[in-house]
Each structure stands twice: as structure tokens, then as C-alpha cells.
Design an enzyme around this catalytic site. Sequence first.
Site, PDB file in Angstrom:
ATOM      1  N   LYS A  35       9.614  -6.325   3.911  1.00  0.00           N
ATOM      2  CA  LYS A  35       8.698  -7.183   3.159  1.00  0.00           C
ATOM      3  C   LYS A  35       7.517  -6.407   2.577  1.00  0.00           C
ATOM      4  CE  LYS A  35       5.994  -8.845   7.149  1.00  0.00           C
ATOM      5  NZ  LYS A  35       4.716  -8.249   6.768  1.00  0.00           N
TER       6      LYS A  35
ATOM      7  N   ARG B  87      -7.278  -8.993   8.158  1.00  0.00           N
ATOM      8  CA  ARG B  87      -6.510  -7.776   7.971  1.00  0.00           C
ATOM      9  C   ARG B  87      -6.352  -7.031   9.289  1.00  0.00           C
ATOM     10  NH1 ARG B  87      -6.566  -4.507   3.924  1.00  0.00           N
ATOM     11  NH2 ARG B  87      -4.953  -3.524   5.192  1.00  0.00           N
TER      12      ARG B  87
ATOM     13  N   CYS C  51       2.030  -7.724  -3.245  1.00  0.00           N
ATOM     14  CA  CYS C  51       1.275  -8.304  -2.134  1.00  0.00           C
ATOM     15  C   CYS C  51       0.309  -9.393  -2.599  1.00  0.00           C
ATOM     16  CB  CYS C  51       0.491  -7.217  -1.411  1.00  0.00           C
ATOM     17  SG  CYS C  51       1.516  -5.968  -0.621  1.00  0.00           S
TER      18      CYS C  51
END
Length: 308
Positions: A78, A144, A239
Site C-alpha cells: 500500500k 504520524r 498518499c
Amino acid sequence: MHIKIGTRGSRLALWQAEFIQQLLQTGGLTSELVLIDTKGDQIQDRSLAKIGSKGVFTQELEDQLRAGSIDIAVHSAKDLQSSLPADLGIIAFTERERVNDVLVSRNPNLSLTSGQSFVIGTSSTRRVAMLKHFCPHIRVVDMRGNLQTRLRKLDEGQCDALLLAYAGVHRMQYDDLIAEHLPIADFTPAVGQGSVAIEAAQTLAPEKQRIIRQLTNHEPTEACLKAERGFLRRLEGGCSIPVFALATIDNDQVSLMGGLISLDGQQLLRETFTAPAAQAEQLGHELAESVLARGGDDILRTIHEHLP
């Protein structure tokens, strides 16, 4: 035969690289891991969309492939950009893990369907947009970092839960923290979610490529990911683009469900096409064309206008 495996240094990335090592070992190959820092690992104070959508977790590994410092690079499928440079290629996709997104929390009673308002941490534009669409009562904060970093932030109270891929949570043995498995029909995963991809330079010796592929590639998964990546490539997704797709295969027929959602979650396009496995990439392209024709081109244009 000895294989140098390039990998990021996070615990999950190392799990994936060691998994590939084990597969290679079954064929009598020896190997070593070469740890490489990527831009996505180095920059933790900005969202992926603000860093840039191409090669955030792959560029530095690809540089080492070209230099011959490593034979293969191991990625979460991914994380791969929609189009690879002509001198590089994916030579194998491992058998896919369960593909769902999952809600991870210290509170096992949390659920997106309860109507209760709470805070979810995620860095995925796809997940943020889907939460806005299906769960407008949920508040989202940008989160993140690798899995362990995100769990630390969860424990610090920066959020009540995380939205993550089941595969990574399971591989890191945090299954006991899963509060909810999200339905694929709504929270369709990112392209490639659940599989490990092996990338190599075209200059890698053909015999090495053949043996590595023979030991690691799972053909049904490969057919599915070819369809998904064909879809992603036509949409030029990265992304920062909330694209989703999931292919399944049965009796050599690939069924591809994919679509696009606006950043504010207001517009969601989703379709399903089916074709023989031999036509998997073309299937992805055709599904993308249909999504674009139904208004996806306008959604994409608006998304690109809001990107840095």
C-alpha cells in the site's frame, strides 16, 4: 545465492523483511537486511499529503536498488506509488493478510456505530474522508509515526483511538487492542493493503529474479493487486489522494470494487467491475474510467487544488 534485502527500520518493516528472508530460506537462499531511512521516516511533524505523495516511503530504497547496494526492496504494497520508474519493477506480491481497517484503542467498548463522539488519530486522507462521510460525529487528529509511536501518542491522551490496517496490528501482535473491525463495504482499504511487495531493478540478474519470485509470489494476490494498481495508476493516486480499491478472485475471475471520495467526505463514488484474471490491469483501468466519467474527474480536480 545471497540476497541483500533493503528495508525501512521500523518494527513492522523489519517483520516484513524477515518474513521475506524466511521464504527465501525455504529455497536455500541466504540473505542479509540493509536498513535504509526514508523521507517518510525522517519527517514526522507533517502529514503525508504535505510532504508529497510520491515515493515518501520508497525513494531512498529505490536509489539503492539502482546503485546495486541491495538486490531487492521490501515494501508494504500500500506504500508503493501508483507508477514505478521504467528501470524498476515489482517482481512479487506475498499472500494477502486480512484487509480490513480496524479501530485500535485501550477502551474495548469504543465503536464507530455507537453515535458516541470521540477522537481518532490517523494520517490517511482516505480514512479521514471516510470518517467524515460515514461518522461525522467523530473528531480526527493527524497522527504520524510508526505503530509503536502512534500507540505512545494514544497512551499520552492525544486521541481515544487509532484507525489502522489490520495487517500491521496483527503482525505486531496487538490484536488485543482491536476494538472494532470496520466493514469493507464502507471502509474499503487502500490499494495493496495487507500484502508485502518486492521491488527490484531491471538490471538484477534474471536468475535471481526468477528464484525470488518463485519463492515469494502468490499468484492470486498478484492478480488482485494488478487490478487495484491499474485503477490507482489511471487515477494517478498517491498518499494524498483518497482512493480506495479491493479486488478478490474466484474461479480465475477478478472482481474489483473501487472508488474515490472527496476530502470533505461529501462525495463518494464506488463501483464494482469483473473480468478474467488475465485482464486484471485493464479491469482496473476500465473501472477508473467509469469513476472519472461519473464525476471523479471533478473530485480529483478539487483535491489537487487543495494540495500543497
